[in-house]
Design a protein around this motif. Sequence first.
Motif, mmCIF file in Angstrom:
data_model
loop_
_atom_site.group_PDB
_atom_site.id
_atom_site.type_symbol
_atom_site.label_atom_id
_atom_site.label_comp_id
_atom_site.label_asym_id
_atom_site.label_seq_id
_atom_site.Cartn_x
_atom_site.Cartn_y
_atom_site.Cartn_z
ATOM 1 N N ARG A 95 -10.869 -1.473 -11.620
ATOM 2 C CA ARG A 95 -11.689 -2.631 -11.291
ATOM 3 C C ARG A 95 -11.503 -3.052 -9.841
ATOM 4 O O ARG A 95 -10.605 -2.601 -9.149
ATOM 5 N N ASN A 96 -12.381 -3.950 -9.419
ATOM 6 C CA ASN A 96 -12.337 -4.486 -8.054
ATOM 7 C C ASN A 96 -12.283 -3.365 -7.020
ATOM 8 O O ASN A 96 -11.565 -3.450 -6.019
ATOM 9 N N ASP A 97 -13.044 -2.297 -7.259
ATOM 10 C CA ASP A 97 -13.109 -1.147 -6.348
ATOM 11 C C ASP A 97 -11.729 -0.541 -6.095
ATOM 12 O O ASP A 97 -11.459 0.003 -5.024
ATOM 13 N N GLY A 98 -10.859 -0.645 -7.090
ATOM 14 C CA GLY A 98 -9.513 -0.087 -6.974
ATOM 15 C C GLY A 98 -8.491 -1.026 -6.369
ATOM 16 O O GLY A 98 -7.306 -0.701 -6.338
ATOM 17 N N VAL A 99 -8.935 -2.184 -5.890
ATOM 18 C CA VAL A 99 -8.009 -3.153 -5.291
ATOM 19 C C VAL A 99 -7.523 -4.071 -6.418
ATOM 20 O O VAL A 99 -8.013 -5.166 -6.628
ATOM 21 N N MET A 100 -6.551 -3.561 -7.155
ATOM 22 C CA MET A 100 -6.057 -4.225 -8.350
ATOM 23 C C MET A 100 -4.599 -4.632 -8.177
ATOM 24 O O MET A 100 -3.871 -4.040 -7.387
ATOM 25 N N SER A 101 -4.212 -5.634 -8.924
ATOM 26 C CA SER A 101 -2.806 -6.057 -8.908
ATOM 27 C C SER A 101 -1.914 -4.887 -9.285
ATOM 28 O O SER A 101 -2.188 -4.167 -10.250
ATOM 29 N N ASP A 102 -0.877 -4.689 -8.504
ATOM 30 C CA ASP A 102 0.124 -3.633 -8.701
ATOM 31 C C ASP A 102 -0.389 -2.234 -8.370
ATOM 32 O O ASP A 102 0.383 -1.268 -8.450
ATOM 33 N N ALA A 103 -1.657 -2.076 -8.008
ATOM 34 C CA ALA A 103 -2.157 -0.754 -7.620
ATOM 35 C C ALA A 103 -1.617 -0.386 -6.245
ATOM 36 O O ALA A 103 -1.465 -1.243 -5.363
ATOM 37 N N GLU A 104 -1.325 0.894 -6.083
ATOM 38 C CA GLU A 104 -0.932 1.378 -4.768
ATOM 39 C C GLU A 104 -2.179 1.729 -3.960
ATOM 40 O O GLU A 104 -3.289 1.813 -4.494
ATOM 41 N N LEU A 105 -1.987 1.948 -2.667
ATOM 42 C CA LEU A 105 -3.127 2.153 -1.773
ATOM 43 C C LEU A 105 -3.911 3.420 -2.113
ATOM 44 O O LEU A 105 -5.067 3.559 -1.711
ATOM 45 N N THR A 106 -3.290 4.322 -2.869
ATOM 46 C CA THR A 106 -4.003 5.527 -3.280
ATOM 47 C C THR A 106 -5.159 5.215 -4.225
ATOM 48 O O THR A 106 -6.108 5.998 -4.312
ATOM 49 N N LEU A 107 -5.109 4.092 -4.935
ATOM 50 C CA LEU A 107 -6.178 3.803 -5.891
ATOM 51 C C LEU A 107 -7.483 3.414 -5.200
ATOM 52 O O LEU A 107 -8.532 3.985 -5.524
ATOM 53 N N PRO A 108 -7.507 2.460 -4.245
ATOM 54 C CA PRO A 108 -8.766 2.231 -3.529
ATOM 55 C C PRO A 108 -9.212 3.446 -2.720
ATOM 56 O O PRO A 108 -10.416 3.659 -2.536
ATOM 57 N N LEU A 109 -8.268 4.256 -2.240
ATOM 58 C CA LEU A 109 -8.640 5.483 -1.530
ATOM 59 C C LEU A 109 -9.437 6.398 -2.460
ATOM 60 O O LEU A 109 -10.505 6.909 -2.096
ATOM 61 N N PHE A 110 -8.922 6.599 -3.661
ATOM 62 C CA PHE A 110 -9.597 7.406 -4.672
ATOM 63 C C PHE A 110 -10.930 6.791 -5.055
ATOM 64 O O PHE A 110 -11.964 7.470 -5.108
ATOM 65 N N GLU A 111 -10.933 5.497 -5.333
ATOM 66 C CA GLU A 111 -12.128 4.830 -5.856
ATOM 67 C C GLU A 111 -13.271 4.828 -4.857
ATOM 68 O O GLU A 111 -14.425 5.108 -5.199
ATOM 69 N N GLU A 112 -12.981 4.514 -3.596
ATOM 70 C CA GLU A 112 -14.048 4.489 -2.601
ATOM 71 C C GLU A 112 -14.530 5.902 -2.276
ATOM 72 O O GLU A 112 -15.724 6.117 -2.056
ATOM 73 N N GLY A 113 -13.606 6.856 -2.260
ATOM 74 C CA GLY A 113 -14.024 8.236 -2.044
ATOM 75 C C GLY A 113 -14.919 8.738 -3.150
ATOM 76 O O GLY A 113 -15.935 9.414 -2.905
ATOM 77 N N LEU A 114 -14.575 8.410 -4.391
ATOM 78 C CA LEU A 114 -15.361 8.868 -5.536
ATOM 79 C C LEU A 114 -16.735 8.205 -5.568
ATOM 80 O O LEU A 114 -17.743 8.861 -5.842
#
Length: 324
Positions: free
Chosen positions: A186-205
């Motif tokens: 959720r929130n384009d990967g910018v989630m509580s406790d998410a590491e920076l790899t998650l928005p990187l993955f989400e925006e790339g996908l």
Amino acid sequence: MVASSSKALCLVLLLASMASAFAADAPSITTSFTAFWSAAERQPFLQQEAAWNRDIEAPRRDIYDAVVWEKQHDQYWQARRQIWLRGRFARYPELAAGIPAEVRALQDAIAKQSARFKTLFPDADPHPPVTILLAPNFDAKSGVLRNGKPVLAFAADSLLLEHAQLDIVVPHELFHLYHAQHARIRNDGVMSDAELTLPLFEEGLATYVSGELAPGHTDSELLLQDDLGNLPSEKLPVIAGRFLGDARAKAIDVQHPEVFARWFHAAARPYQPDLPNRTGYWLGLQLIRYLRRSHSLAEITAWSPAEAQAHTLEALRQVASKSE
């Protein structure tokens, strides 16, 4: 003629569902803007703000609180809101006449792209929870309402100001919504406790998917930024290696927000002197292309947040090793 009439009926039903998905008693955003601007044009800021509160936000309180201003995450939202609204009100004299047409163009693009989206993701919601509103701080944004439901908001005024290519923006954002519903990213990967790899993955996908649904566009167009599209592929290992230094940082870190900003934020000044701002979007797209060599799109899309972070971190390491 029958098929054409059927498509037209589907379009009407989809637009009707969009209109009723949020704030069922609210007028259309075009009607609300007309009322607001009739009261606010050429008036002092405090009078403009009062009209905005009454005509724009009050009928849509939940989505403005949770998604537009993110009151639950930003302790300084009131101060930021004042700055953003002052800036946007100053632009409305040049934007006001074009807002109704932009809203209609958005409605049409959402209806068309939602139908096209289901050809790639058959389990996608035929009537996605999408709303069109006005906002000075984003152009399109996924978020979560207080009841826990993911939503997608398009800011017609910001998109008009940017002269945005809706055939690129709409499928990109529809994917974020779909992914939130199906993989709980959720929130384009910018989630509580998410590491920076998650928005990187989400925006790339999401950028990759927009390219699949809007073929024929250059990377500059898909990334909405010429200098990003012009980054040479030879720099990929070095950029991946640099990102690895930040990869385990938190996507939400109130003590160190500059870590997220240097990879994902736009700004007048450069965050990294030798790279364009928002390089995280470019890097994410390249990593998804790398992952597609060994994984299907359906497999990648189904990864949980933890799986997405693990695969992205490993891909970063493999790509970075090519510079050694």
